[in-house]
Write a protein that holds these residues in place. Structure first.
Motif, PDB file in Angstrom:
ATOM      1  N   GLU A  53      26.567  21.593  60.863  1.00  0.00           N
ATOM      2  CA  GLU A  53      25.425  21.262  61.735  1.00  0.00           C
ATOM      3  C   GLU A  53      24.112  21.080  60.979  1.00  0.00           C
ATOM      4  O   GLU A  53      23.099  20.700  61.553  1.00  0.00           O
ATOM      5  N   ARG A  54      24.095  21.387  59.676  1.00  0.00           N
ATOM      6  CA  ARG A  54      22.837  21.679  58.984  1.00  0.00           C
ATOM      7  C   ARG A  54      21.905  20.480  58.767  1.00  0.00           C
ATOM      8  O   ARG A  54      20.693  20.657  58.640  1.00  0.00           O
ATOM      9  N   ILE A 110      30.552  21.921  66.110  1.00  0.00           N
ATOM     10  CA  ILE A 110      29.385  21.666  65.273  1.00  0.00           C
ATOM     11  C   ILE A 110      28.811  23.052  65.019  1.00  0.00           C
ATOM     12  O   ILE A 110      28.370  23.720  65.957  1.00  0.00           O
ATOM     13  N   ASP A 142      24.512  11.774  64.942  1.00  0.00           N
ATOM     14  CA  ASP A 142      23.945  12.557  66.052  1.00  0.00           C
ATOM     15  C   ASP A 142      22.544  12.053  66.391  1.00  0.00           C
ATOM     16  O   ASP A 142      21.599  12.260  65.631  1.00  0.00           O
ATOM     17  N   SER A 188      26.558  27.172  67.662  1.00  0.00           N
ATOM     18  CA  SER A 188      25.392  28.034  67.454  1.00  0.00           C
ATOM     19  C   SER A 188      24.629  28.281  68.756  1.00  0.00           C
ATOM     20  O   SER A 188      23.889  29.258  68.869  1.00  0.00           O
ATOM     21  N   ASN A 189      24.832  27.380  69.734  1.00  0.00           N
ATOM     22  CA  ASN A 189      24.145  27.556  71.023  1.00  0.00           C
ATOM     23  C   ASN A 189      24.456  28.911  71.641  1.00  0.00           C
ATOM     24  O   ASN A 189      23.592  29.517  72.280  1.00  0.00           O
ATOM     25  N   ILE A 212      31.653  11.557  71.120  1.00  0.00           N
ATOM     26  CA  ILE A 212      31.517  12.852  71.800  1.00  0.00           C
ATOM     27  C   ILE A 212      30.855  12.598  73.152  1.00  0.00           C
ATOM     28  O   ILE A 212      29.841  11.893  73.226  1.00  0.00           O
ATOM     29  N   GLY A 217      28.440  22.644  70.311  1.00  0.00           N
ATOM     30  CA  GLY A 217      27.466  23.264  69.421  1.00  0.00           C
ATOM     31  C   GLY A 217      27.663  24.770  69.470  1.00  0.00           C
ATOM     32  O   GLY A 217      27.178  25.437  70.383  1.00  0.00           O
ATOM     33  N   GLY A 231      13.671  22.198  64.629  1.00  0.00           N
ATOM     34  CA  GLY A 231      13.265  23.578  64.355  1.00  0.00           C
ATOM     35  C   GLY A 231      13.022  23.879  62.881  1.00  0.00           C
ATOM     36  O   GLY A 231      12.780  25.013  62.516  1.00  0.00           O
ATOM     37  N   ARG A 232      13.107  22.828  62.016  1.00  0.00           N
ATOM     38  CA  ARG A 232      12.867  23.045  60.566  1.00  0.00           C
ATOM     39  C   ARG A 232      11.628  22.249  60.171  1.00  0.00           C
ATOM     40  O   ARG A 232      11.713  21.097  59.779  1.00  0.00           O
TER      41      ARG A 232
END
Ligand code: THG
Length: 291
Positions: free
Chosen positions: A30-31, A251, A100, A222-223, A145, A220, A36-37
């Motif tokens: 996913e990185r 992901i 994506d 991490s969600n 997807i 996802g 958010g970065r």
């Protein structure tokens, strides 16, 4: 009665990855995503792509099978940025890419430079999204997807998500000529921190989507742990449960040994890793790397 399990084939210029219910879980890193970065966003705006090279390396070493590439930086030319990022990633790895973006022009720019058979992320059940994106998926012979939501509203009932999944599969196969095997459903993993009942709804969707349609699924991962402490432990518990419910890829944070190892261990117990050969090979590689 259960539907026949389907296989989704992705390719780079030189490598094929198969997503399927009888196969090892497909880890989509996913990185490469600036959401958010802040520093990464500033670098991308300034044309500095060096973080991407590091993110490719860390995820390949961590065990990723596919890399998600998202270049959603506000106030930039996203199609141009995404096309450049995809070419850069392909110059550093032979892993296939998951393209994506919520911007149709960016998806097209990415597809036009991609070498191989990509996974496009994503469409929803909205007619205009399907009409804009599915012809591109067909033109470039990609896989897609699909999220079972419409008008930016995420249904919380499993029945509604199943209805929307059925709609997407019907429209994509009959109106746009997409093979059912190339439709990867995202059953919508929601933060457990918002409602601890969320995860059970998602897993009910997974079981029913697998049994009724045989399609592959991703989400996802991490969600689920968003806003909670010790996110890696939650991810490491959640993924094997989701795999049992029919999830065939995610992901996810491919740099986390805790999460990646839990997936690879679950592959052994689900009999998706013949003789534990992949598990043993990964262990030997770790020993060699630390020697
Ligand atoms: N479904 C589909 N595609 C998706 C998602 C999904 N694409 C985007 C996203 N969700 C999956 N990708 C990420 C990428 C990074 C993070 C989470 C999901 C992440 N980032 C850090 C965080 O939130 O703590 C922030 C960045 C950092 O500080 O490093 O976790 O659901 N189809």
């Amino acid at each position: 009665m259960s539907a026949e399990p389907l296989e989704t084939r992705l390719r780079s210029a030189t490598k094929e990855v198969v997503i399927g219910h009888g196969h090892r879980f497909c880890i989509i890193g996913e990185r490469i995503n600036p959401t958010g970065r802040r520093i990464f966003q500033e670098q991308l705006r300034a044309g500095d792509f060096s973080a991407i090279e590091r993110d490719v390396k860390a995820q390949v070493e961590g065990g990723a099978d596919v890399l998600d590439v998202n270049m959603g930086v506000p106030l930039t030319d996203e199609p141009d940025l995404l096309a450049k990022a995809i070419q850069l990633v392909q110059s550093h790895t032979d892993l296939p890419i998951c393209i994506d973006s919520s911007v149709v022009e960016a998806l097209e720019a990415g597809l036009s430079v991609y070498q191989g058979r990509a996974l496009v992320n994503s469409i929803t059940a909205e007619d205009d999204r399907m009409a804009a994106i599915l012809p591109l998926v067909k033109k470039y012979d990609a896989a897609i997807i699909a999220l079972p939501n419409d008008h930016d509203e995420i249904p919380m009932e499993a029945d509604k998500r199943l209805d929307l999944t059925a709609k997407i599969i019907r429209v994509a196969t009959t109106e746009y000529g997409i093979a059912q095997a190339d439709i990867v459903i995202d059953p919508l993993a929601m933060p457990i921190g918002a409602d601890t009942g969320n995860s059970l709804v998602t897993m009910e969707c997974m079981r029913r989507i697998r049994d009724e349609f045989g399609v592959n699924m991703t989400c996802g991962a991490s969600n689920v742990s968003f806003g909670m402490p010790d996110r890696h432990t939650l991810g490491a518990a959640w993924l094997p449960m989701a795999m049992t419910a029919g999830l065939t890829s995610a992901i996810m944070d491919a740099r986390s040994p805790q999460i990646v190892d839990s997936v690879k261990a679950a592959d052994v117990f689900l009999n998706h890793d013949d003789w534990g050969m992949a598990w043993i090979a990964a262990h030997r590689a770790k020993q060699a790397a630390s020697a």
